[in-house]
Enzyme design. Structure first.
Site, short mmCIF file in Angstrom:
data_model
loop_
_atom_site.label_atom_id
_atom_site.label_comp_id
_atom_site.label_asym_id
_atom_site.label_seq_id
_atom_site.Cartn_x
_atom_site.Cartn_y
_atom_site.Cartn_z
N LYS A 1 4.96 4.98 5.32
CA LYS A 1 4.25 3.71 5.42
C LYS A 1 4.23 3.16 6.85
CE LYS A 1 5.17 2.97 0.60
NZ LYS A 1 5.94 2.28 -0.43
N PRO B 1 0.84 -1.21 0.00
CA PRO B 1 0.00 0.00 0.00
C PRO B 1 0.87 1.26 0.00
CG PRO B 1 -0.17 -1.16 2.11
CD PRO B 1 0.69 -1.99 1.21
N GLU B 2 0.41 2.30 -0.67
CA GLU B 2 1.15 3.55 -0.68
C GLU B 2 0.69 4.40 0.51
OE1 GLU B 2 2.23 5.07 -4.44
OE2 GLU B 2 1.83 3.18 -5.47
N ARG C 1 11.62 -3.35 -9.24
CA ARG C 1 10.20 -2.98 -9.33
C ARG C 1 9.95 -2.51 -10.76
NH1 ARG C 1 7.75 -1.64 -4.48
NH2 ARG C 1 5.83 -1.89 -5.66
#
Ligand SMILES: [Zn+2]
Length: 274
Positions: free
Chosen positions: A52, A2-3, A264
């Site tokens: 985060k 999740p960002e 990524r």
């Protein structure tokens, strides 16, 4: 993963729904049992998130004396919420639940976090010291600090935007989309980007994350670029470059490109981003 906007939403929800009354804290899986005992019976009296990381304050003492729950979801962690049944009983835990908060109307189950620990306020501050500014927090000096941190580094901006010690919160989607929206090539070195362009990037990361915070959903397409006659589906109109490899850029028609950057997937438009 999740960002940052998801983490800020979760943090606010935990305080709103579970704060202000004595909570039962459990570790159905057992791995957090000793720590859960330290928290059980206390009230959540505050919460804060940075990038985060989630910090939940337990107890009514001043910050320095309170117990803090520190959670980082990592790649696999999840919070799930379930209502109590008509008799007020919590549902049986599903899967490996590290931590369960039993509230008045619902339970919050945490599974698979990278970090779940009871810490002191000093330890909270130590974590914060290692993190770069968070665009959702946006303290007055944060924009300048972001510019300074990026310009001091020779690494590619595409890496720096994902480096939580440079800017805390953005993940892979906001990296791709915000760099596209401000027209910066992900391969340009931080030290080679003007202060003005980096200021615009900070503002755009903040705008993107704020929008996600409000809606709980990431869509980065600006109004002026939406086209009703677009034959592509609605999903394709959420993003400019993210997961649009090989399709024409909506602004310049060049083919959207993709490659791995630090393991990524990175997406960008070679025509628009310099
Ligand atoms: Zn383009």
């Amino acid at each position: 993963m999740p960002e940052g906007h998801v983490i800020h939403r979760l943090t606010a929800r935990l305080l709103a729904d579970f704060g202000g009354y004595s909570l039962e804290v459990l570790s159905p899986q057992g791995r957090f049992a000793d720590s859960a005992e330290l928290l059980s019976g206390l009230q959540i009296t505050g919460s804060s998130s940075w990038g985060k990381h989630i910090f939940i304050k337990f107890g009514e003492e001043p910050d320095e004396l309170a117990r803090w729950l520190h959670v980082h979801l990592g790649l696999y962690g999840k919070w799930r919420f379930y209502p109590l049944d008509v008799f007020g009983n919590p549902p049986a835990p599903k899967g490996e639940i590290r931590l369960r908060l039993v509230g008045r109307e619902e339970v919050a189950d945490l599974s698979g976090p990278t970090r779940c620990a009871v810490v002191s306020y000093d330890e909270v501050l130590d974590v914060l010291k290692r993190l770069g500014p968070d665009p959702l927090v946006n303290h007055p000096a944060d924009r300048a600090e972001f510019i300074r941190l990026v310009r001091a580094r020779k690494r590619a901006i595409g890496e720096l935007v994902m480096d939580q010690s440079v800017v805390a919160g953005p993940g892979n989607i906001y990296r791709a989309e915000c760099l596209f929206r401000v027209g910066i090539s992900p391969f340009r070195k931080g030290s080679n980007i003007s202060e003005k362009r980096l200021g615009l990037l900070w503002d755009d990361l903040r705008a993107g994350l704020l929008d996600g915070l409000e809606t709980g959903f990431i869509s980065t397409m600006l109004e002026e670029d939406l086209r009703a006659e677009d034959p592509e589906d609605v999903e394709a109109q959420r993003f400019y470059v993210y997961h649009r490899t090989g399709r024409p850029c909506l602004r310049c028609g060049s083919m959207v490109a993709e490659q791995l950057m630090q393991n990524r997937r990175l997406f960008w438009c070679p025509g628009c981003q310099r």
